[in-house]
Motif scaffolding. Structure first.
Motif, mmCIF file in Angstrom:
data_model
loop_
_atom_site.group_PDB
_atom_site.id
_atom_site.type_symbol
_atom_site.label_atom_id
_atom_site.label_comp_id
_atom_site.label_asym_id
_atom_site.label_seq_id
_atom_site.Cartn_x
_atom_site.Cartn_y
_atom_site.Cartn_z
ATOM 1 N N UNK A 43 -0.390 -17.289 1.865
ATOM 2 C CA UNK A 43 0.975 -17.787 1.723
ATOM 3 C C UNK A 43 1.886 -16.741 1.080
ATOM 4 N N UNK A 44 1.344 -15.985 0.160
ATOM 5 C CA UNK A 44 2.135 -14.965 -0.529
ATOM 6 C C UNK A 44 2.447 -13.800 0.405
ATOM 7 N N UNK A 45 1.467 -13.381 1.202
ATOM 8 C CA UNK A 45 1.706 -12.308 2.169
ATOM 9 C C UNK A 45 2.733 -12.745 3.204
ATOM 10 N N UNK A 46 2.608 -13.978 3.687
ATOM 11 C CA UNK A 46 3.544 -14.456 4.708
ATOM 12 C C UNK A 46 4.959 -14.524 4.146
ATOM 13 N N UNK A 53 3.425 -18.894 7.617
ATOM 14 C CA UNK A 53 2.048 -18.958 7.148
ATOM 15 C C UNK A 53 1.103 -19.179 8.326
ATOM 16 N N UNK A 54 1.485 -20.049 9.240
ATOM 17 C CA UNK A 54 0.632 -20.329 10.394
ATOM 18 C C UNK A 54 0.397 -19.073 11.214
ATOM 19 N N UNK A 55 1.468 -18.324 11.488
ATOM 20 C CA UNK A 55 1.363 -17.106 12.294
ATOM 21 C C UNK A 55 0.467 -16.080 11.627
ATOM 22 N N UNK A 56 0.679 -15.895 10.302
ATOM 23 C CA UNK A 56 -0.141 -14.912 9.606
ATOM 24 C C UNK A 56 -1.606 -15.357 9.557
ATOM 25 N N UNK A 70 7.550 -5.879 15.205
ATOM 26 C CA UNK A 70 8.296 -6.113 13.974
ATOM 27 C C UNK A 70 7.450 -6.893 12.970
ATOM 28 N N UNK A 71 6.694 -7.893 13.468
ATOM 29 C CA UNK A 71 5.813 -8.660 12.588
ATOM 30 C C UNK A 71 4.745 -7.764 11.980
ATOM 31 N N UNK A 72 4.123 -6.936 12.808
ATOM 32 C CA UNK A 72 3.066 -6.049 12.310
ATOM 33 C C UNK A 72 3.628 -5.015 11.337
ATOM 34 N N UNK A 73 4.837 -4.530 11.612
ATOM 35 C CA UNK A 73 5.466 -3.587 10.683
ATOM 36 C C UNK A 73 5.715 -4.256 9.338
ATOM 37 N N UNK A 74 6.214 -5.497 9.367
ATOM 38 C CA UNK A 74 6.509 -6.218 8.124
ATOM 39 C C UNK A 74 5.241 -6.481 7.327
ATOM 40 N N UNK A 75 4.187 -6.933 8.009
ATOM 41 C CA UNK A 75 2.915 -7.191 7.331
ATOM 42 C C UNK A 75 2.344 -5.892 6.768
ATOM 43 N N UNK A 76 2.457 -4.810 7.519
ATOM 44 C CA UNK A 76 1.945 -3.518 7.050
ATOM 45 C C UNK A 76 2.667 -3.058 5.800
ATOM 46 N N UNK A 79 1.383 -5.189 2.877
ATOM 47 C CA UNK A 79 0.028 -4.784 2.491
ATOM 48 C C UNK A 79 -0.036 -3.340 2.013
ATOM 49 N N UNK A 80 1.121 -2.662 2.052
ATOM 50 C CA UNK A 80 1.256 -1.287 1.556
ATOM 51 C C UNK A 80 0.290 -0.336 2.260
ATOM 52 N N UNK A 81 0.288 -0.446 3.586
ATOM 53 C CA UNK A 81 -0.570 0.415 4.385
ATOM 54 C C UNK A 81 0.026 1.812 4.476
ATOM 55 N N UNK A 82 -0.834 2.803 4.479
ATOM 56 C CA UNK A 82 -0.388 4.169 4.710
ATOM 57 C C UNK A 82 -0.125 4.409 6.187
ATOM 58 N N UNK A 83 0.282 5.625 6.507
ATOM 59 C CA UNK A 83 0.639 5.956 7.887
ATOM 60 C C UNK A 83 -0.545 5.747 8.822
#
Length: 263
Positions: A43-46, A53-56, A70-76, A79-83
Motif C-alpha cells: 500500500x505504501x509503494x502504491x 494498490x490492486x494494480x501494484x 509510466x507505471x514502471x517508471x514511477x514504481x522504479x 523503489x529507488x532503482x539504479x539505471x
C-alpha cells in the motif's frame, strides 16, 4: 527460452524483493509491526508511486497485465532503482531500454571516462552523448581538431560540426563519403527517439544550415557503425591515416568512446 509468464513472475519477484529491502526511515515512515525497520508495504509503494494498490499487487503477483511504461517508471523511482535495475524492469515488461540522456543533460563526461580518454595518449579519442554531443576528448584529438576546445557547448555536436564547420570539411579527406555515413549511422541510432524535442531541434537546425544534410536526411539512409580507415589532413600540414573504433563503457552506455589508432 523464458516465456512471457516467466518474465512476469521474475518481474513480480524482483519488485517484491526490492520493496522488502527498502529502509522505512528513508521514506519518513515509522517502523512497521514489531519494530520492523526494513520493507515497505504494498500500500505504501502504491501510494508513493501514484499507482492503485490492486494494480501494484497484480504486478508483484505476476498477473497477466500490461503495465504502462509510466507505471514502471514511477514504481522504479519509488523503489529507488539504479539505471541498470530500471532497465531490467523495463526489459522484463517488454519495453525497449530507457532513452539515453539528452545531449544537454551531459555537460561533461564522468571523471573516469575522461581518465580513459587521457590514457589513450597519442591516439585521438573523444566521447559522444546519445545525440552526438562531444562531451569529452583528449589532447591528441584537440591537436587534430583544435576548434573543439573553443566551440560553444551548444554547437559542440559531431554532426553539426561535420556539416557546418569549414575546418572540419577541410580536415576530412573524404568529407562527402564520411558526412553521409555519419548521417546514416546517426539516424540508425536515434530513430526510435526522433520525436524528442532536442533531436527535432538539432535536425531542424541542420536542415536550415546545410543543403547536404537536408538532402541526406530526405534520403532516409540507414547504416550501422563499422570500424574503418579514416584519412585526415592534419593541421600540421601532413596527411594521417587512422583506423576508426567505437566503444561503449558498460557503466555509461549512453556514451560512445571513439578512438583513432594509426593504420
Amino acid at each position: 527460452m523464458p516465456t512471457q509468464d516467466d518474465r512476469r513472475a521474475e518481474l513480480g519477484a524482483y519488485l517484491r524483493r526490492r520493496r522488502e529491502d527498502l529502509i522505512r526511515s528513508d521514506f519518513g515512515l515509522p517502523p512497521a509491526g514489531r519494530a520492523r525497520t526494513l520493507g515497505l508495504r504494498r500500500e505504501e509503494v502504491s501510494y508513493l508511486s501514484g499507482v492503485s494498490v490492486t494494480w501494484y499487487t497484480w504486478l508483484e503477483q505476476g498477473r497477466d497485465i500490461n503495465p504502462s511504461r509510466q507505471v514502471l517508471d514511477a514504481v522504479s523511482r519509488t523503489l529507488r532503482l539504479g539505471v541498470a535495475q530500471h532497465r531490467y524492469v523495463l526489459a522484463l515488461a517488454g519495453y525497449a531500454p530507457m532513452p539515453a540522456a539528452a545531449a544537454d543533460e551531459v555537460a561533461a563526461v564522468p571523471a573516469h571516462v575522461q581518465r580513459l580518454l587521457d590514457a589513450i595518449g597519442d591516439n585521438p579519442a573523444y566521447a559522444l552523448t546519445a545525440e552526438w554531443g562531444i562531451a569529452g576528448w583528449n589532447a591528441a584529438y584537440e591537436r587534430l581538431y583544435p576548434n573543439v576546445a573553443t566551440t560553444a557547448s551548444a554547437d559542440r555536436n559531431l554532426l553539426w560540426l561535420v556539416f557546418t564547420d569549414p575546418f572540419v570539411r577541410g580536415l576530412l579527406a573524404d568529407w562527402e563519403d564520411t558526412s553521409q555515413r555519419f548521417l546514416a549511422e546517426f539516424r540508425a541510432e536515434v530513430g526510435s527517439r526522433l520525436g524528442d524535442p532536442s533531436l527535432l531541434e538539432l535536425v531542424a537546425r541542420l536542415v536550415d544550415a546545410s543543403p547536404e544534410f537536408q538532402a541526406g536526411w530526405e534520403r532516409h539512409d540507414i547504416g550501422g557503425f563499422e570500424s574503418r580507415e579514416r584519412v585526415f589532413h592534419h593541421p600540421s600540414g601532413s596527411t594521417v591515416t587512422y583506423e576508426h573504433h567505437q566503444l561503449r563503457p558498460s557503466d555509461q552506455p549512453e556514451l560512445q568512446v571513439v578512438v583513432y589508432t594509426p593504420m
